[in-house]
Write a protein that holds these residues in place. Structure first.
Motif, mmCIF file in Angstrom:
data_model
loop_
_atom_site.group_PDB
_atom_site.id
_atom_site.type_symbol
_atom_site.label_atom_id
_atom_site.label_comp_id
_atom_site.label_asym_id
_atom_site.label_seq_id
_atom_site.Cartn_x
_atom_site.Cartn_y
_atom_site.Cartn_z
ATOM 1 N N GLY A 1 12.663 -36.252 6.261
ATOM 2 C CA GLY A 1 13.757 -37.299 5.971
ATOM 3 C C GLY A 1 15.133 -36.334 6.010
ATOM 4 N N GLN A 2 15.277 -35.159 6.373
ATOM 5 C CA GLN A 2 16.337 -34.275 6.568
ATOM 6 C C GLN A 2 16.815 -33.945 8.063
ATOM 7 O OE1 GLN A 2 16.488 -31.121 3.850
ATOM 8 N NE2 GLN A 2 18.530 -30.491 4.503
ATOM 9 N N VAL A 3 17.951 -34.063 8.420
ATOM 10 C CA VAL A 3 18.296 -33.639 9.699
ATOM 11 C C VAL A 3 18.736 -32.351 9.916
ATOM 12 C CG1 VAL A 3 19.800 -34.219 11.622
ATOM 13 C CG2 VAL A 3 18.830 -35.918 10.483
ATOM 14 N N SER A 4 18.292 -31.401 10.466
ATOM 15 C CA SER A 4 18.765 -29.933 10.471
ATOM 16 C C SER A 4 18.949 -29.487 12.034
ATOM 17 C CB SER A 4 17.712 -28.948 9.694
ATOM 18 O OG SER A 4 17.496 -29.571 8.517
ATOM 19 N N ILE A 5 19.568 -28.248 12.083
ATOM 20 C CA ILE A 5 19.684 -27.721 13.301
ATOM 21 C C ILE A 5 18.642 -26.519 13.368
ATOM 22 C CG2 ILE A 5 21.276 -26.099 14.690
ATOM 23 C CD1 ILE A 5 23.423 -27.234 13.513
ATOM 24 N N PRO A 6 17.601 -26.786 14.623
ATOM 25 C CA PRO A 6 16.827 -25.651 14.781
ATOM 26 C C PRO A 6 17.272 -24.422 15.355
ATOM 27 C CG PRO A 6 16.776 -27.446 16.483
ATOM 28 C CD PRO A 6 17.816 -27.735 15.611
ATOM 29 N N TYR A 7 16.337 -23.382 14.774
ATOM 30 C CA TYR A 7 16.698 -21.716 15.222
ATOM 31 C C TYR A 7 15.210 -21.528 16.137
ATOM 32 C CZ TYR A 7 20.925 -22.224 12.539
ATOM 33 O OH TYR A 7 22.065 -22.573 11.890
ATOM 34 N N ARG A 8 15.411 -20.409 16.347
ATOM 35 C CA ARG A 8 14.184 -19.880 17.085
ATOM 36 C C ARG A 8 12.936 -19.791 16.299
ATOM 37 N NH1 ARG A 8 15.064 -14.114 19.463
ATOM 38 N NH2 ARG A 8 17.059 -14.973 20.046
ATOM 39 N N ASN A 9 13.136 -19.596 15.012
ATOM 40 C CA ASN A 9 11.883 -19.408 14.021
ATOM 41 C C ASN A 9 11.659 -20.807 13.182
ATOM 42 O OD1 ASN A 9 11.532 -16.597 14.590
ATOM 43 N ND2 ASN A 9 13.398 -16.160 13.025
ATOM 44 N N THR A 10 12.409 -21.914 13.816
ATOM 45 C CA THR A 10 12.024 -22.995 12.958
ATOM 46 C C THR A 10 10.685 -23.510 13.265
ATOM 47 O OG1 THR A 10 14.383 -23.835 13.073
ATOM 48 C CG2 THR A 10 12.777 -25.405 12.879
ATOM 49 N N ILE A 11 9.826 -23.919 12.281
ATOM 50 C CA ILE A 11 8.316 -24.272 12.464
ATOM 51 C C ILE A 11 8.421 -25.876 12.393
ATOM 52 C CG2 ILE A 11 6.123 -24.203 11.365
ATOM 53 C CD1 ILE A 11 6.969 -21.599 10.158
ATOM 54 N N PHE A 12 7.862 -26.350 13.612
ATOM 55 C CA PHE A 12 7.649 -27.796 13.714
ATOM 56 C C PHE A 12 6.322 -28.379 13.171
ATOM 57 C CE2 PHE A 12 10.724 -27.392 17.491
ATOM 58 C CZ PHE A 12 11.701 -27.678 16.479
ATOM 59 N N GLY B 1 2.889 -26.068 13.007
ATOM 60 C CA GLY B 1 2.889 -24.725 12.598
ATOM 61 C C GLY B 1 3.312 -23.759 13.508
ATOM 62 N N ARG B 2 3.748 -24.152 14.751
ATOM 63 C CA ARG B 2 4.495 -23.459 16.014
ATOM 64 C C ARG B 2 6.087 -23.175 15.777
ATOM 65 N NH1 ARG B 2 -0.082 -20.820 18.290
ATOM 66 N NH2 ARG B 2 -1.557 -22.381 18.284
ATOM 67 N N THR B 3 6.793 -22.271 16.364
ATOM 68 C CA THR B 3 8.048 -22.124 16.067
ATOM 69 C C THR B 3 8.740 -22.753 17.414
ATOM 70 O OG1 THR B 3 8.062 -19.843 17.166
ATOM 71 C CG2 THR B 3 7.822 -19.937 14.725
ATOM 72 N N LEU B 4 9.765 -22.819 17.563
ATOM 73 C CA LEU B 4 10.591 -23.235 18.562
ATOM 74 C C LEU B 4 10.490 -22.352 19.595
ATOM 75 C CD1 LEU B 4 12.597 -25.256 19.904
ATOM 76 C CD2 LEU B 4 14.467 -24.116 19.144
ATOM 77 N N MET B 5 10.799 -20.996 19.421
ATOM 78 C CA MET B 5 10.393 -20.100 20.316
ATOM 79 C C MET B 5 9.027 -20.077 20.717
ATOM 80 S SD MET B 5 11.440 -17.154 21.832
ATOM 81 C CE MET B 5 12.690 -16.297 21.235
#
Length: 563
Positions: free
Chosen positions: A252-263, A229-233
């Motif tokens: 199963g999907q590859v994406s480009i993470p951004y500062r607000n992307t949640i892991f 639930g934490r963002t990359l930032m």
């Protein structure tokens, strides 16, 4: 033909004055382009052209010469201050503190050597000899702003009598000063038994051995429940280490993470970081795994691009708080401002007009370019108001009397020191008061060179009247060889100490010496013999403080010892 004769003889005519300056400056600039053994005197030859004009009585009213001299000096030193100001305080970090200390030692030794020559070779009862030696000092160290500061201070000391034209001493010492710096730098190489090929190899080894310079790529699986639930930032700020998350696998999907992307737990991340940071990052995020989903990444080209900071919202922001590596997936490898390379440290403040070299995946670099502005058109409009606001404040500041112990009269920073200090402060902190301090490198150079040639032409024309009696029939030869001594001795002493005691790379020492003498020909020579950036690093590290001290010490020498 009377009109033509009057044009060259009517000193009260505006056309005559303009013609005088045009001829002196044009002749001086063209002659300055002539190289002897690969070395030219550059724009300083305007001083010699002015001396010739003054000697043949091709001159102008003293009031006009004084105005052009002082206005040119103000414009010249102010634009120098604007150039060095942004990097002035940053230059005292890491090895920069030691390099600047060595630079200060050279400056002090230049002054000590000058006084030694004065007492050994000159008649100390003649009160004109010490001012002339100060002029010789600044010719020997090839520092024209210092000559300007000393000339301006001389005018305040010798108010009731004709002031000595110290430009004569400067003119005698300058040519051998340019060559002496390079010759002394070569002598340091032999004194320290430095071999160029070995010094280059050491630079390569230092880069290879630096773990922070080595990129390390790894696939990690998120196993730390704290990250859910934490963002990359947030992760980047908590970990406080630079890393690039170029891709991540989620559901199963590859994406480009951004500062607000949640892991989430069990997400897979492709991390690029410094080799020294790999283990701490791995321990915090999760274990390293084998992954086969990075095919898309391999197709993503890595590019390097020069990006111009033109977005006003970026003015004053620090490099460390931008999180380029951890959030945007790029690295800033170089920052250039007014033609000077600055150290890309975490505390570096961005200013409008900065040019940053960004390296990373192409789409990430494009995102950074959009954020930073990268619109050259925005820089075309000159911010001329900032220049004249700064000059106004600088003149007022330079006119404030400062009482110092042992001083017969209060000291003033004057037309050189006041604008210089204010320009440095505006260049570094102007963004805090909404002053856009940016001028293009070409505009800065143009204004600086106009100020310099006006100053040199005026000083040369005034000195030309007495040049024959002072130099040719006087102590000209003494000024030449004492100037050479002032140039060489400090370099031999401090350069040897820097190499043998402090173990600095010889090429870095070359750059430090060139920066201390603010001498571009010496830097050009260093760059010719070194394929790496060490000379430029040494030059840019000590140049701001050296320029400031050369100007300040010029005024102190005149006011303390010539008053």
């Amino acid at each position: 033909m009377d009109w033509l004769i009057n044009l060259f003889t009517d000193t009260d005519s505006v056309a005559h004055v303009v013609l005088l300056y045009a001829i002196v400056i044009a002749v001086g600039v063209y002659l300055g382009k002539i190289k002897v053994f690969g070395i030219s005197l550059g724009v300083t030859f305007v001083l010699f052209a002015g001396i010739v004009a003054g000697h043949i009585h091709f001159t102008a009213p003293t009031t006009i010469l004084n105005f052009c001299q002082d206005f040119g000096l103000i414009l010249f030193v102010f634009m120098i201050g604007m150039q060095v100001g942004p990097g002035f305080f940053e230059s005292f970090k890491k090895d920069g503190l030691t390099l600047n200390g060595l630079s200060v030692a050279i400056i002090l030794l230049n002054i000590v050597t000058m006084f030694a020559c004065y007492y050994i070779f000159f008649d100390t009862s003649d009160k004109f000899n010490l001012p002339m030696m100060i002029g010789t000092l600044y010719g020997a160290v090839t520092n024209t702003p210092g000559l300007g500061a000393a000339t301006e201070a001389i005018g305040t000391v010798f108010q009731d009598i004709e002031a000595p034209q110290i430009a004569s001493g400067y003119a005698c010492a300058y040519p051998l000063g340019v060559t002496g710096i390079i010759l002394a730098t070569i002598a340091v190489r032999y004194l320290t038994k430095s071999r160029l090929e070995i010094e280059e190899e050491k630079l390569s080894e230092e880069e290879a051995e630096n773990p922070h310079a080595k990129p390390h790529m790894m696939h990690l699986k998120v196993s730390n429940s704290y990250l859910a639930g934490r963002t990359l930032m947030q992760i980047s700020e908590f970990l406080n280490r630079d890393f690039v998350c170029s891709r991540y696998l989620h559901d199963g999907q590859v994406s480009i993470p951004y500062r607000n992307t949640i892991f989430e737990v069990d997400d897979e991340l492709l991390i690029v970081c410094a080799e020294a940071d790999a283990e701490p990052i791995k321990a915090f995020i999760g274990p390293e795994i084998d992954a086969e989903w990075n095919v898309e990444l391999e197709k993503q080209p890595m590019v390097s691009r020069r990006i111009v900071v033109t977005n006003p919202s970026m003015n004053g922001k620090t490099l460390g708080k931008m999180h380029f590596s951890s959030v945007y997936g790029v690295n800033v490898t170089r920052i250039t401002r007014h033609g000077i390379d600055l150290f890309a440290g975490r505390n570096h403040h961005f200013h409008i007009g900065d040019r940053i070299m960004v390296v990373g995946p192409e789409d990430n670099v494009n995102r950074v370019a959009d954020m930073m502005g990268n619109s050259v058109k925005r820089l075309n409009a000159p911010n001329i108001a900032t220049i004249f606001v700064g000059i106004m404040v600088g003149i007022i500041f330079g006119s404030l009397p400062i009482a110092l112990p042992l001083m017969p009269v209060p000291m003033k920073l004057g037309l050189a020191g006041g604008p210089l200090i204010i320009a440095i402060l505006i260049g570094r902190f102007g963004y805090r008061v909404k002053l856009v301090t940016y001028t293009t490198t070409s505009a800065n150079m143009m204004l600086r060179e106009i100020g310099l040639v006006l100053f040199l032409a005026s000083v040369g024309i005034k000195a030309g009247a007495n040049f024959w009696d002072t130099v040719v029939a006087g102590d000209g030869l003494k000024y030449v060889y004492t100037g050479f001594i002032i140039t060489v001795i400090p370099i031999l002493i401090v350069g040897t100490i820097a190499k043998l005691v402090y173990k600095f790379n010889y090429f870095l020492v070359m750059g430090m010496i060139a920066g201390t003498y603010t001498d571009p020909p010496a830097l050009a020579y260093a760059n010719q013999v070194c394929s790496r950036e060490a000379p430029g690093v040494g030059y840019s590290t000590v140049y701001p403080l050296s320029m400031f001290l050369r100007i300040l010490t010029a005024q102190i020498l005149v006011l303390f010892f010539c008053g």
